[in-house]
Design a protein around this motif. Sequence first.
Motif, PDB file in Angstrom:
ATOM      1  N   CYS A   2      29.158  21.803   4.210  1.00 58.75           N
ATOM      2  CA  CYS A   2      30.041  22.211   5.292  1.00 58.75           C
ATOM      3  C   CYS A   2      29.288  23.102   6.267  1.00 58.75           C
ATOM      4  O   CYS A   2      28.079  23.276   6.180  1.00 58.75           O
ATOM      5  CB  CYS A   2      31.245  22.968   4.717  1.00 58.75           C
ATOM      6  SG  CYS A   2      32.107  22.072   3.382  1.00 58.75           S
ATOM      7  N   GLY A  30      30.965  19.353   9.385  1.00 57.94           N
ATOM      8  CA  GLY A  30      32.212  19.210   8.639  1.00 57.94           C
ATOM      9  C   GLY A  30      33.273  18.525   9.470  1.00 57.94           C
ATOM     10  O   GLY A  30      34.157  19.183  10.038  1.00 57.94           O
ATOM     11  N   ARG A  50      34.689  21.376   7.384  1.00 56.88           N
ATOM     12  CA  ARG A  50      34.621  20.809   6.043  1.00 56.88           C
ATOM     13  C   ARG A  50      34.119  19.375   6.009  1.00 56.88           C
ATOM     14  O   ARG A  50      34.595  18.515   6.758  1.00 56.88           O
ATOM     15  CB  ARG A  50      36.008  20.859   5.382  1.00 56.88           C
ATOM     16  CG  ARG A  50      35.942  20.436   3.919  1.00 56.88           C
ATOM     17  CD  ARG A  50      37.285  20.413   3.252  1.00 56.88           C
ATOM     18  NE  ARG A  50      37.115  20.113   1.841  1.00 56.88           N
ATOM     19  CZ  ARG A  50      37.973  19.431   1.102  1.00 56.88           C
ATOM     20  NH1 ARG A  50      39.087  18.981   1.641  1.00 56.88           N
ATOM     21  NH2 ARG A  50      37.718  19.199  -0.176  1.00 56.88           N
ATOM     22  N   LEU A  51      33.157  19.137   5.111  1.00 56.88           N
ATOM     23  CA  LEU A  51      32.791  17.797   4.675  1.00 56.88           C
ATOM     24  C   LEU A  51      33.384  17.636   3.280  1.00 56.88           C
ATOM     25  O   LEU A  51      32.927  18.271   2.330  1.00 56.88           O
ATOM     26  CB  LEU A  51      31.274  17.633   4.643  1.00 56.88           C
ATOM     27  CG  LEU A  51      30.747  16.302   4.102  1.00 56.88           C
ATOM     28  CD1 LEU A  51      31.215  15.130   4.959  1.00 56.88           C
ATOM     29  CD2 LEU A  51      29.230  16.319   4.002  1.00 56.88           C
ATOM     30  N   ASN A  75      29.387  26.772   2.090  1.00 54.71           N
ATOM     31  CA  ASN A  75      28.653  25.542   2.347  1.00 54.71           C
ATOM     32  C   ASN A  75      27.894  25.286   1.061  1.00 54.71           C
ATOM     33  O   ASN A  75      26.781  25.781   0.872  1.00 54.71           O
ATOM     34  CB  ASN A  75      27.710  25.751   3.534  1.00 54.71           C
ATOM     35  CG  ASN A  75      26.750  24.596   3.722  1.00 54.71           C
ATOM     36  OD1 ASN A  75      27.048  23.462   3.371  1.00 54.71           O
ATOM     37  ND2 ASN A  75      25.575  24.885   4.265  1.00 54.71           N
ATOM     38  N   ALA A 492      26.626  14.682   9.042  1.00 47.64           N
ATOM     39  CA  ALA A 492      27.532  15.020   7.935  1.00 47.64           C
ATOM     40  C   ALA A 492      27.158  14.273   6.660  1.00 47.64           C
ATOM     41  O   ALA A 492      27.990  13.682   5.991  1.00 47.64           O
ATOM     42  CB  ALA A 492      28.983  14.739   8.317  1.00 47.64           C
TER      43      ALA A 492
END
Length: 620
Positions: A2, A30, A50-51, A75, A492
């Motif tokens: 992230c 993210g 956010r991922l 992260n 990403a």
Amino acid sequence: MCGIVAAVAATGHLPPDGIDPAVRTLTHRGPDGSGTWRSPDGRALLGHTRLAVIDLDGGRQPMHTTDGAYHLVANAEFYGYQAIRRDLRRRGHLLASRSDSEIALHLYAERGAAALPLLRGEFAFAIWDQPRGELFAARDRFGIKPLYYTRHAGRIYLASEIKALLALGVPARWDSAALAEHLVVCQPADRTLFADIRQVPPGCWLRTDGRDVRLGSYWDLDLPAVAELPSGGDRGRHLAALREAVMDAVQVRMRADVPVAYHLSGGMDSGTIVAVAARSRPPATFTVRFDGDAFDEGEQARRSAIRAGAVHTEIPISGSEFAGHVEAVVAHGEMIQENSHGIARLRQAELIRAHGYRVVLAGEGGDEMFAGYPQSRVDLARTRGGGAGFAADRDRLTAAGAEHLTGIVDRLGFLPAWILDRYLSVGAAVRPLLRPAFAAQFATARPCGDLIDAAHDQLRGRSAFHQSSYLFAKTWLCNYLLAAERLDMAHALEVRLPFLDHQLLAVVKWTPLPWYAEGGGSKPLLRDAMGDLLAPELAAGTKRGFQAPPAVTDDATLRRLRQIVAEDTVETLPFFAPERVRALVARLADLPPARRVGYERVVQLVTGVLLMTTTFGMRS
């Protein structure tokens, strides 16, 4: 993985939208959601992009303890988190998600900084500690995940990328001293090429109340002293322990709530990871294919994929593509590139992501862990030879015009082979292109000087091989090689690195030095521990590492590089003499491609400095 942002003020109230520009800047890291949080007293802001990889529905951040005392943005990928979650629950913690990141929040609430040794993985995170009125942040042991910080407008800012700090109004200025050290060897692990923008070093934590910044270390390599290191023993038992540690490091990184893919070159490192993964399920592998045979490893990778029963995809990258990506690789990497590997990595990440993958396992760290670099083998051979050749190091530096590096020889008793190689291939080549004032700064730079002072206890009594390995890990590995993280996360794509695992290192570091080379070939330790899983040519240990074709050999890319040095930027900077730079690049156009190869690194360095200046609006 992230993107994270944090801001802390000593007094007063931060506006609720005070870090929104930085959060937006990190959307590429993210794309699956974002969030911000402001402390009740207005002194702290946390932001997150956010991922989604673990707990896709419930892992949103910032995360909070139920009593409102602690608040986290991370992260991170934490391995073995399931067992820690069970232990936390048994001790009465109320967990609100199934996310791996939440364990850092509750472990910190319970133990403070003493929680860090319990965390395994790649991570950078920040926690607002409401009871103490402080921000606590930490970075993983090897520096796989970035974490930058700065002081600006009476506040302390932290972020996953430098461009997020710039979005908050932090000025972009060159740190000429750091650049000089980078051109000679590499800048320190706590510095960047941007003035007043620092890094939390690998294996370290940071605390700040918005006024003061304190740093501390929670882990170091702790390589054995010569007196502690075994000279022999049961090699078979040691190989079995290595095999178990490698397999565990791979297997814990296969855990995700999304499909996982694998980089596969023609080398032993990625081949080992794919072979281990194949014991659980058919892996999805991706191989970069280059024009011509000199750099292409596609056929070797294909044979490894067939042996592993992989679903294999080839990613063709032509040298003619490089010209269109020279700006992008600098913008995303926030770093000067020295070859075309970064362009290949950026395109690879883009195309793997286009195939629907968010997580990839890769082989970086294998050379560091198992003495795979030619320079590592030189240091190893000289160490085993009782220091033969060390006395000539000072003479080599004097002959190369690098007397300022003799301080390293004076303090260590030798010059690490990778430092000598870097100076001869980069420093000596770039020195004639420098303006007089910057040449003077270059000539007095003390690369690794402060590190050698600070790491006295980690270096004293160690073999030359281990001292060299330590300095490499603390500079070139974390500050340049692992900058590929920014290229992967530009699309990403979370890349996990099994060989950079502290539990694996705990086994490897006790290897008797002769065993690193026993049997010949490249990385015999890894070969002998894992060879039965590998394709025959990999088990023979004859393959080289991944290399992309030099950018200067492509006519279109060379034309683009010539355009860059023809612009006015080179005139405004205090680093390079414009007429010398332009003359060098012009001469390359008259050479056949094969004769341009030796100029690749110096041309990439110069154009990289110019591109960073224009991309980020950097002032000198």
